[in-house]
Write an enzyme that holds these catalytic residues in place. Structure first.
Site: not given
Length: 336
Positions: A112, A115, A169, A274
């Site tokens: 992720s 993202k 997420s 992140k």
């Protein structure tokens, strides 16, 4: 208990009893006694599975589901901090000086962390943030069958979708953002890869906007460049570091939390972050943080345990603070 010992335990549990009592000639077995024996055998087998599962949990390893880093042998690279991440990089944001690096050239799935690029492409397209997007069956994960709190039919603004994708997420939110890009998902992924080339991220490739695919891959060096650039985006800074966000889904209010415990803990000065996880990538984390009087970028990939990426970040922080207190510029390079 070692794997071999666990297996021996399993074999022993499933072996027939050769004791004197077991060798007596049975009288007549009733149906009830047969059922009891069947249930007991099931329980013994369950005990064996429990032993093996506990062993796997203790090592944070799922048998048969190794990460790419484990397959490549990257966890064999030693470092003075004994990090559990097979890839690590700490870089000064202002000078690009590398303070710590471990296998920085390795190209691995990034889960992720993807993202972050998804959010960057969405914001730079200057699409209306108040436009309402709808989650459809196309946003349901059929690759990893991961769950989501956003049911098919959920309608949220692009801003809320972006916030949930970065902070919590949310995979369906990220996919919906890609679908609603001009030209659709294919054009969106092309824009992600185009942006990567613009930033000089030559080790990076994106296949979709969520990170569920192991084909989304990058290196620590490339991700440091992405974090440095993304930190200049005010919306990405704000959304990725908020501790909680509440959205109205129909008549309900739903609260989502940040996936990064360091953000929720409040002891770090984090400007952008992140997290990411799929089995092929291990646990991943990228951050921009003010630390030891410097603006630093941290990249941790392929961490072997559920909480070890957080532990690695704390180990790096302690090491950096000790070096600063001693008036020493600490630089460590391992693994190429």
């Amino acid at each position: 208990m070692s794997w071999s010992l666990a297996v021996l335990v399993g074999v022993a549990l499933l072996q027939p009893d050769t004791s004197e009592a077991a060798n007596r000639k049975p009288v007549r077995k009733s149906a009830a006694r047969v059922e009891v024996k069947r249930v007991e055998a099931k329980i013994e087998k369950s005990k064996v599975r429990t032993v093996l599962a506990r062993r796997a949990a203790a090592e944070d390893v799922v048998p048969g589901r190794l990460s790419f880093g484990q397959i490549y042998g990257l966890h064999g690279t030693s470092d003075p901090l004994d990090l559990k991440s097979s890839v690590a990089l700490v870089m000064d944001q202002d000078t690009n000086e590398v303070l710590f690096s471990k296998n920085p050239q390795a190209v691995l799935p990034i889960a992720s962390i993807t993202k972050l690029m998804t959010a960057l492409v969405v914001t730079e397209a200057r699409l209306p943030m108040d436009e309402v997007l709808t989650v459809t069956s196309e946003d349901v994960d059929t690759e990893k069958n991961s769950s989501s709190r956003l049911a098919v039919g959920t309608q949220l603004s692009r801003e809320d979708m972006l916030h949930l994708a970065l902070m919590a997420s949310e995979n369906r939110a990220a996919n919906a953002l890609g679908r609603h890009y001009p030209g659709g998902l294919e054009a969106f992924v092309a824009a992600m890869n185009r942006k990567a080339r613009e930033l000089g991220m030559n080790d990076t490739h994106y296949a979709e906007p969520t990170g569920l695919s192991s084909r989304n891959q990058s290196s620590a060096r490339d991700l440091a460049a992405l974090v440095k650039y993304a930190h200049g985006n005010q919306l990405l800074r704000e959304f990725s570091t908020s501790t909680e966000h509440i959205v109205a889904v129909g008549s309900r209010q739903m609260a989502f939390r940040n996936t990064n415990g360091l953000v929720r803990g409040g002891s770090w000065d984090i400007g952008l972050q992140k997290t990411g996880y799929i089995s092929e990538a291990g646990r991943c984390l990228v951050m921009q943080a003010d630390l030891a009087g410097r603006k630093l970028i941290m990249v941790l990939l392929d961490s072997a345990g559920k909480y070890s990426r957080i532990g690695d970040a704390e180990r790096l922080r302690k090491w950096l603070l000790q070096g600063t207190a001693a008036g020493v510029t600490a630089v460590v390079h391992t693994g190429g």
